[in-house]
Design a protein around this motif. Structure first.
Motif, PDB file in Angstrom:
ATOM      1  N   VAL A   1     -37.668  -9.872 -45.462  1.00  0.00           N
ATOM      2  CA  VAL A   1     -38.108  -9.952 -44.067  1.00  0.00           C
ATOM      3  C   VAL A   1     -37.935  -8.603 -43.369  1.00  0.00           C
ATOM      4  N   VAL A   2     -36.790  -7.962 -43.558  1.00  0.00           N
ATOM      5  CA  VAL A   2     -36.557  -6.665 -42.918  1.00  0.00           C
ATOM      6  C   VAL A   2     -37.537  -5.632 -43.449  1.00  0.00           C
ATOM      7  N   TRP A   3     -37.785  -5.643 -44.759  1.00  0.00           N
ATOM      8  CA  TRP A   3     -38.756  -4.714 -45.338  1.00  0.00           C
ATOM      9  C   TRP A   3     -40.148  -4.960 -44.753  1.00  0.00           C
ATOM     10  N   SER A   4     -40.521  -6.222 -44.569  1.00  0.00           N
ATOM     11  CA  SER A   4     -41.830  -6.537 -43.983  1.00  0.00           C
ATOM     12  C   SER A   4     -41.923  -6.058 -42.541  1.00  0.00           C
ATOM     13  N   LEU A   5     -40.843  -6.210 -41.801  1.00  0.00           N
ATOM     14  CA  LEU A   5     -40.845  -5.707 -40.423  1.00  0.00           C
ATOM     15  C   LEU A   5     -40.949  -4.186 -40.396  1.00  0.00           C
ATOM     16  N   CYS A   6     -40.377  -3.515 -41.398  1.00  0.00           N
ATOM     17  CA  CYS A   6     -40.539  -2.070 -41.494  1.00  0.00           C
ATOM     18  C   CYS A   6     -41.992  -1.707 -41.751  1.00  0.00           C
ATOM     19  N   VAL A   7     -42.665  -2.463 -42.602  1.00  0.00           N
ATOM     20  CA  VAL A   7     -44.080  -2.213 -42.863  1.00  0.00           C
ATOM     21  C   VAL A   7     -44.891  -2.384 -41.587  1.00  0.00           C
ATOM     22  N   LEU A   8     -44.573  -3.427 -40.820  1.00  0.00           N
ATOM     23  CA  LEU A   8     -45.307  -3.719 -39.586  1.00  0.00           C
ATOM     24  C   LEU A   8     -44.843  -2.895 -38.396  1.00  0.00           C
ATOM     25  N   GLN A   9     -43.877  -1.993 -38.623  1.00  0.00           N
ATOM     26  CA  GLN A   9     -43.301  -1.128 -37.579  1.00  0.00           C
ATOM     27  C   GLN A   9     -42.686  -1.947 -36.454  1.00  0.00           C
ATOM     28  N   GLN A  10     -41.991  -3.024 -36.841  1.00  0.00           N
ATOM     29  CA  GLN A  10     -41.372  -3.906 -35.869  1.00  0.00           C
ATOM     30  C   GLN A  10     -39.877  -4.096 -36.146  1.00  0.00           C
ATOM     31  N   ALA A  11     -39.306  -3.253 -36.999  1.00  0.00           N
ATOM     32  CA  ALA A  11     -37.889  -3.384 -37.333  1.00  0.00           C
ATOM     33  C   ALA A  11     -37.027  -2.924 -36.169  1.00  0.00           C
TER      34      ALA A  11
ATOM     35  N   VAL B   1     -41.348 -13.650 -32.200  1.00  0.00           N
ATOM     36  CA  VAL B   1     -40.767 -13.539 -33.539  1.00  0.00           C
ATOM     37  C   VAL B   1     -39.332 -13.035 -33.454  1.00  0.00           C
ATOM     38  N   HIS B   2     -39.106 -11.995 -32.670  1.00  0.00           N
ATOM     39  CA  HIS B   2     -37.746 -11.456 -32.541  1.00  0.00           C
ATOM     40  C   HIS B   2     -36.801 -12.474 -31.910  1.00  0.00           C
ATOM     41  N   ALA B   3     -37.315 -13.252 -30.969  1.00  0.00           N
ATOM     42  CA  ALA B   3     -36.470 -14.282 -30.359  1.00  0.00           C
ATOM     43  C   ALA B   3     -36.080 -15.345 -31.381  1.00  0.00           C
ATOM     44  N   ALA B   4     -37.004 -15.675 -32.275  1.00  0.00           N
ATOM     45  CA  ALA B   4     -36.700 -16.689 -33.290  1.00  0.00           C
ATOM     46  C   ALA B   4     -35.755 -16.158 -34.359  1.00  0.00           C
ATOM     47  N   LEU B   5     -35.837 -14.852 -34.658  1.00  0.00           N
ATOM     48  CA  LEU B   5     -35.004 -14.269 -35.710  1.00  0.00           C
ATOM     49  C   LEU B   5     -33.654 -13.780 -35.203  1.00  0.00           C
ATOM     50  N   GLU B   6     -33.462 -13.764 -33.915  1.00  0.00           N
ATOM     51  CA  GLU B   6     -32.274 -13.118 -33.348  1.00  0.00           C
ATOM     52  C   GLU B   6     -30.972 -13.684 -33.916  1.00  0.00           C
ATOM     53  N   GLY B   7     -30.861 -14.983 -33.985  1.00  0.00           N
ATOM     54  CA  GLY B   7     -29.618 -15.560 -34.481  1.00  0.00           C
ATOM     55  C   GLY B   7     -29.705 -16.124 -35.875  1.00  0.00           C
TER      56      GLY B   7
END
Length: 631
Positions: free
Chosen positions: A412-422, A393-399
Motif C-alpha cells: 500500500v505504501v509503495w502504491s501511494l508512492c507511485v501515485l505521489q500520495q505518500a 482515502v487518507h482518512a480511512a487509512l489513518e488508523g
C-alpha cells in the motif's frame, strides 16, 4: 461329417437356449424325428440386436422399456408440501423406482423450504420406509432415477455410510457401462465432492468411462459442467474436454462460456484456440444474458490467464458502466484488480469506480480499499477528483494502515508512492528497521521483490523530501538476492551497441546495466559536456552508485543522461502510457539529477540500420537537453 457338425451345433444352441431345450423335452416323441432339435432352438430363440445394427434400434428399445406413469407419479408432481407427498406414498405405495422418484421430489421441496424441514423429513417413518425399499430393491431402479436419487440423498444430508447410499453406489458401479454420457457427467460431479473409498472407486470408474467415450459428448452444458467440476482432477480428461468444447463452442450459452473460462483460469490452462472461440461467441450474446457476476468472472478469467482481447474488455466495460449503482465494493475492487493484471485502462470505467467509492466510502473495508489503490498504482491512473478521493482515502487509512499485515502494508505504501500520495507517517513506519525485518521470512524471490520496494520507498523519502534525512537514510537490511537470469533483452542489447557507437567505442565514456541505490536499473548512462559530447565518467562522482563512483566532481555544464529501454510490458495495453512502476522510475531518476531519454520499443523497432539508431539517440538527447534548459 455333416451329421457330426449338426450334432455339435444342436448341443451348443441347446446349451445357450434353455427355454428351447426345455420346450423340446415337452414335445411328443412322434414329432422329434420330423424336425431337428437345433431348428426348434432357432425358432424359439428370442430376437437379439446384432452388433452391426444401427444405434436407433437401441433408442427404440430404451423408449419401449420406459416404465409407464402411474397415478402416484402425477399426484406427486402436483404436490406442494412434504406432508402431502408423504401422505400420498402412505396411501398408494409403489415400487422401488417410484419410491426413488418420490424421494427426489421430496428433496427438491426441502431445498426450497429450508433446514427445518430437512430434520423433520429424516425422522419421518414414511421417508424411512421409502429409503429401505430403495435400498432393498435397488436393482429395479432405473438408471436416470438411480443417479438422481443418489445425488438427492447426498444433498439431503444422509450420512455417507448409510446402507442406502452404499447400496446405490455399489449398483451404480455395476451399471457404469450402461449409463449415458450425461448421467456419467452427473455422477462425476457428485463424486468430486464426496469422500470415502467407495465413492472414490465409483468416481474412478466413471472417469474411465468418460475418457473412453468422450466422442459421445454432444451437449454443450455437459461439456462445460465436466470441465468445471472434474477437469481439474484428471488432466487427461481435461485435454479431451478442451477439444470437445472447441467443437461445441457455438452452442454455448453465456453461463457455459463463464463456466469454461473459469475452469481454464482456475487450472491455469491457457488454451488460446478455445479462449479465442469463447471471446467471439461471448460478443454475440445479448446484454440480457450478460449478468454482472458473469461479467466479473470473465474479467477475472482473462486476467488470471493474461489473455488479451480488447473487444471483450470493451464489451465488459460498456455493460458495467450503466450498472454502477448495483455494484458492491467487492465487485469494484475485483474488476479493477482484473483489469490491472491485464494492464488495460478504460478511463470512463475507472472514473466510475472512483465515483462509486466517493458515494459508498462507508461500505468499503480497508482490504478492499487497499486492492483498489494497488490497481490504480499499477495502471498509474490519476482520477479527475483526485483531491476529494485521496482525502477520504487518507482518512480511512489513518488508523488502520499500521495494523495491516507487513507485506500488504508495504504494498500500500509503495502504491501511494507511485501515485505521489505518500505521507511522512506512512514512510516512517515502513522504514523502521524493526518493521523491515518482518519482510525476510518469505521465499527468496518474494523477499527480493520487497527489498526492491523498500529501496523505492526510501528513494521516495529522500528524493521527494518527505522524511527527515536521518529517517530516510535508514539502511535496507541486506537480503541475499536469488540467482536470476540477467541476460539483456534484444532491445537492451541493441541499445548498448548504439551507445557504444555514440561514445566512439570508449568503454570509459558510458555504462550499461547500471544498478542504482534507488532500486532502479539504468539501461545506459552517459555524461555529456556543454556541446552534448560524451566525456569520461569513470572518475566522476556518482552518488547514484552503491560505491559512490570516483572522486572528481561533475564539470561545469555537464549533464548526466539515463537511457531507459521501454519494453512492451512497460506500457498499458494498446497504449503508449507507462505503467505506474516505470513512471515512478522516471520521476526518481529525474529528481536524482538525470536527464531521462526513453527508448520505447515501438519507435526503436522502426530503425533498421546502426546509423539510424545512433542518430535517433542523438536527437532524443538534444530534445532532453533543450527541455531542461527551457525550464
Amino acid at each position: 461329417m455333416t451329421t457330426r457338425l449338426l450334432g455339435r451345433c444342436a448341443r451348443l444352441l441347446g446349451a445357450r437356449c434353455p427355454r428351447a431345450s426345455s420346450a423340446g423335452t415337452r414335445l411328443p416323441p412322434v414329432l422329434a424325428p420330423a424336425e431337428p432339435a437345433w431348428v426348434q432352438c432357432v425358432r424359439l430363440r428370442p430376437q437379439v440386436r446384432g452388433l452391426c445394427e444401427r444405434r436407433s434400434l437401441v433408442k427404440e428399445e430404451e423408449i419401449a422399456q420406459t416404465p409407464k406413469r402411474t397415478e402416484l407419479d402425477d399426484l406427486v408432481e402436483k404436490a406442494s408440501s412434504l406432508q402431502e407427498i408423504l401422505q400420498l406414498w402412505d396411501v398408494h405405495g409403489g415400487s422401488a423406482n417410484q419410491a426413488a422418484t418420490t424421494l427426489i421430489h421430496l428433496v427438491k421441496l426441502v431445498v426450497e423450504k429450508g433446514e427445518s424441514d430437512r430434520a423433520i423429513l429424516l425422522e419421518d417413518h414414511r421417508f424411512q420406509d421409502m429409503v429401505e425399499l430403495v435400498s432393498s430393491q435397488v436393482a429395479t431402479v432405473w438408471n436416470g432415477t438411480l443417479v438422481s436419487v443418489l445425488r438427492a440423498l447426498s444433498l439431503l444430508g444422509v450420512p455417507s455410510g448409510a446402507p442406502v447410499l452404499r447400496s446405490l453406489q455399489t449398483e451404480a458401479l455395476w451399471r457404469v457401462r450402461r449409463f449415458t454420457y450425461r448421467q456419467l457427467a452427473y455422477l462425476a460431479e457428485w463424486g468430486t465432492s464426496r469422500g470415502g473409498p467407495q465413492a472414490e472407486a465409483l468416481l474412478n470408474g466413471v472417469v474411465k468411462q468418460l475418457e473412453l467415450r468422450w466422442t459421445e459428448l454432444a451437449d454443450a452444458r455437459t461439456a462445460s459442467l465436466l470441465m468445471a467440476r472434474a477437469g481439474h482432477l484428471y488432466p487427461s480428461l481435461m485435454d479431451k474436454l478442451e477439444d470437445k468444447a472447441l467443437e461445441l463452442a457455438e452452442g454455448f450459452s453465456a453461463e457455459d462460456i463463464r463456466r469454461v473460462a473459469m475452469s481454464l483460469a482456475n487450472q491455469g490452462r491457457r488454451s488460446v484456440p478455445l479462449m479465442r472461440a469463447l471471446s467471439y461467441h461471448i460478443q454475440q450474446k445479448p446484454s440480457a444474458e450478460l449478468k454482472t457476476p458473469l461479467l466479473l468472472d470473465l474479467a477475472f478469467a482473462y486476467g488470471k490467464l493474461n489473455f488479451h482481447q480488447t473487444q471483450v474488455f470493451q464489451r465488459i466495460a460498456s455493460e458495467l458502466l450503466p450498472r454502477r449503482e448495483e455494484l458492491t465494493p467487492s465487485d469494484v475492487t475485483r474488476c479493477a484488480k482484473s483489469f490491472a493484471y491485464l494492464k488495460w485502462l478504460h478511463l470512463p470505467l475507472f472514473e466510475s469506480f472512483i465515483e462509486h467509492y466517493l458515494e459508498n466510502e462507508q461500505k468499503y473495508r480497508v482490504p478492499q480499499l487497499c486492492n483498489l489503490l494497488l490497481s490504480l498504482a499499477r495502471l498509474n491512473f490519476q482520477p479527475s477528483k483526485a483531491d476529494e478521493f485521496y482525502s477520504k482515502v487518507h482518512a480511512a487509512l489513518e488508523g488502520a494502515l499500521s495494523g495491516l499485515e507487513p507485506y500488504l502494508q508495504t504494498d500500500v505504501v509503495w502504491s501511494l508512492c507511485v501515485l505521489q500520495q505518500a505521507k511522512p507517517q506512512y514512510l516512517k513506519n515502513v522504514l523502521d528497521p524493526a518493521f523491515q525485518r518482518k519482510l525476510t521470512d518469505a521465499k527468496p524471490s518474494r523477499t527480493e521483490s520487497y527489498r526492491l520496494k523498500l529501496l523505492h520507498i526510501t528513494a521516495t523519502a529522500q528524493l521527494e523530501k518527505l522524511c527527515p534525512p536521518e529517517t530516510s537514510s535508514s539502511p535496507v537490511p541486506p537480503v541475499p538476492a536469488p540467482s536470476r537470469d540477467s541476460r539483456p533483452t534484444p532491445l537492451q542489447t541493441s541499445l548498448h551497441e548504439a551507445l557504444q557507437s555514440l561514445a566512439g567505442g570508449r568503454a570509459e565514456a558510458y555504462r550499461t546495466g547500471v544498478d542504482t541505490v534507488y532500486g532502479w536499473t539504468i539501461d545506459g548512462e552517459l555524461v555529456v559536456d556543454a556541446e552534448n559530447k560524451p566525456i569520461d565518467l569513470q572518475a566522476l562522482v556518482a552518488p547514484h552508485l552503491p560505491g559512490g563512483g570516483g572522486a572528481s566532481p561533475l564539470p561545469q555544464g555537464a549533464r548526466r543522461i539515463a537511457f531507459l529501454a521501454g519494453e512492451f510490458p512497460n506500457y498499458s495495453t494498446r497504449s503508449k502510457e507507462l505503467l505506474g512502476r516505470f513512471a515512478m522510475q522516471r520521476r526518481h531518476l529525474q529528481l536524482a539529477g538525470f536527464l531521462t531519454v526513453e527508448v520505447p520499443y515501438f519507435e526503436w523497432l522502426e530503425l533498421k540500420s546502426d546509423w539510424q539508431k545512433v542518430a535517433y539517440l542523438k536527437d532524443k538527447m538534444g530534445k532532453a537537453v533543450a527541455e531542461e534548459m527551457a525550464k
